[in-house]
Scaffold this motif. Structure first.
Motif, PDB file in Angstrom:
ATOM      1  N   UNK A 174       8.068 -16.552  25.360  1.00 33.98           N
ATOM      2  CA  UNK A 174       9.647 -16.848  25.371  1.00 33.98           C
ATOM      3  C   UNK A 174      10.036 -15.261  25.571  1.00 33.98           C
ATOM      4  N   UNK A 175       9.131 -14.490  25.796  1.00 30.82           N
ATOM      5  CA  UNK A 175       9.580 -12.924  25.924  1.00 30.82           C
ATOM      6  C   UNK A 175      10.706 -12.649  27.226  1.00 30.82           C
ATOM      7  N   UNK A 176      11.688 -12.041  26.765  1.00 28.92           N
ATOM      8  CA  UNK A 176      12.709 -11.745  27.975  1.00 28.92           C
ATOM      9  C   UNK A 176      13.982 -12.779  27.947  1.00 28.92           C
ATOM     10  N   UNK A 177      13.661 -13.859  26.847  1.00 30.37           N
ATOM     11  CA  UNK A 177      14.885 -14.762  26.667  1.00 30.37           C
ATOM     12  C   UNK A 177      15.926 -14.499  25.747  1.00 30.37           C
ATOM     13  N   UNK A 178      16.984 -15.428  25.350  1.00 31.06           N
ATOM     14  CA  UNK A 178      17.553 -15.333  24.478  1.00 31.06           C
ATOM     15  C   UNK A 178      17.699 -16.761  23.597  1.00 31.06           C
ATOM     16  N   UNK A 179      17.170 -16.478  22.321  1.00 29.14           N
ATOM     17  CA  UNK A 179      17.170 -17.771  21.429  1.00 29.14           C
ATOM     18  C   UNK A 179      17.891 -17.616  20.336  1.00 29.14           C
ATOM     19  N   UNK A 180      17.824 -18.701  19.645  1.00 31.19           N
ATOM     20  CA  UNK A 180      18.812 -18.957  18.253  1.00 31.19           C
ATOM     21  C   UNK A 180      17.943 -18.533  17.079  1.00 31.19           C
ATOM     22  N   UNK A 181      18.400 -17.713  16.319  1.00 29.84           N
ATOM     23  CA  UNK A 181      17.898 -17.428  14.876  1.00 29.84           C
ATOM     24  C   UNK A 181      17.770 -18.398  14.135  1.00 29.84           C
ATOM     25  N   UNK A 182      16.359 -18.867  13.767  1.00 26.73           N
ATOM     26  CA  UNK A 182      16.226 -20.118  12.848  1.00 26.73           C
ATOM     27  C   UNK A 182      17.034 -19.974  11.408  1.00 26.73           C
ATOM     28  N   UNK A 183      17.294 -18.946  11.020  1.00 24.18           N
ATOM     29  CA  UNK A 183      17.847 -18.660   9.820  1.00 24.18           C
ATOM     30  C   UNK A 183      19.512 -19.102   9.752  1.00 24.18           C
ATOM     31  N   UNK A 184      20.352 -18.450  10.978  1.00 28.73           N
ATOM     32  CA  UNK A 184      21.753 -18.569  10.897  1.00 28.73           C
ATOM     33  C   UNK A 184      22.381 -19.095  12.205  1.00 28.73           C
ATOM     34  N   UNK A 185      21.181 -19.341  13.424  1.00 29.11           N
ATOM     35  CA  UNK A 185      21.857 -19.933  14.446  1.00 29.11           C
ATOM     36  C   UNK A 185      22.288 -18.926  15.356  1.00 29.11           C
ATOM     37  N   UNK A 186      22.301 -17.463  14.957  1.00 29.92           N
ATOM     38  CA  UNK A 186      22.970 -16.500  15.867  1.00 29.92           C
ATOM     39  C   UNK A 186      22.034 -16.370  17.116  1.00 29.92           C
ATOM     40  N   UNK A 187      22.565 -16.002  18.232  1.00 26.67           N
ATOM     41  CA  UNK A 187      21.748 -15.500  19.300  1.00 26.67           C
ATOM     42  C   UNK A 187      21.054 -14.261  19.090  1.00 26.67           C
ATOM     43  N   UNK A 188      19.799 -14.203  19.545  1.00 28.58           N
ATOM     44  CA  UNK A 188      19.012 -13.112  19.412  1.00 28.58           C
ATOM     45  C   UNK A 188      18.101 -12.877  20.641  1.00 28.58           C
TER      46      UNK A 188
END
Length: 138
Positions: free
Chosen positions: A108-122
């Motif tokens: 998933x390198x180079x992508x934007x995902x959701x933080x598994x703790x707070x669902x913010x985009x990282x």
């Protein structure tokens, strides 16, 4: 769309996934239709309740084998994208919102995902160097 014998070929996890698969089927010459779930019945504070939110993809029975083959290929590609690349470590990302660390597969390198703790985009990326940029303290 007029299907002579309509059948459900796939139940997607989200409306977006259903629309993505329908577009992939159309691109490959298989007429398909997604029935999106718009109901709020399955919603609760932490997302959707399983088994309620099931957007279905409908096709004609005559194209079932071709559609199933294309969807199996889609699933295999998704599985390979989420699998770690041999010999490479997971990418650890510190969330700017909650400050917690989450690990993601290096695929998933180079992508934007959701933080598994707070669902913010990282942003998931491996810069390839240490945080101190390789400098040592004197």
């Amino acid at each position: 769309m007029d299907f002579k014998k309509p059948v459900i070929v796939y139940s997607a996890a989200t409306n977006f996934e259903a629309l993505l698969i329908v577009a992939m089927l159309h691109t490959n010459g298989v007429p398909a239709h997604a029935v999106e779930v718009q109901s709020g019945v399955s919603l609760w504070a932490l997302g959707t309740i399983g088994q309620f939110h099931k957007p279905n993809i409908w096709i004609d029975e005559a194209t079932q084998k071709e559609a199933a083959d294309l969807i199996r290929d889609f699933e295999a590609k998704r599985k390979s994208r989420n699998a770690p690349v041999n010999g490479l470590a997971d990418i650890k990302v510190i969330c700017e919102d909650c400050g917690k660390t989450t690990s993601f597969p290096n695929s998933l390198d180079g992508t934007t995902q959701e933080c598994r703790h707070c669902a913010a985009y990282v942003d998931v990326w491996d810069l390839g160097w240490d945080d101190d940029f390789g400098e040592t303290e004197d």
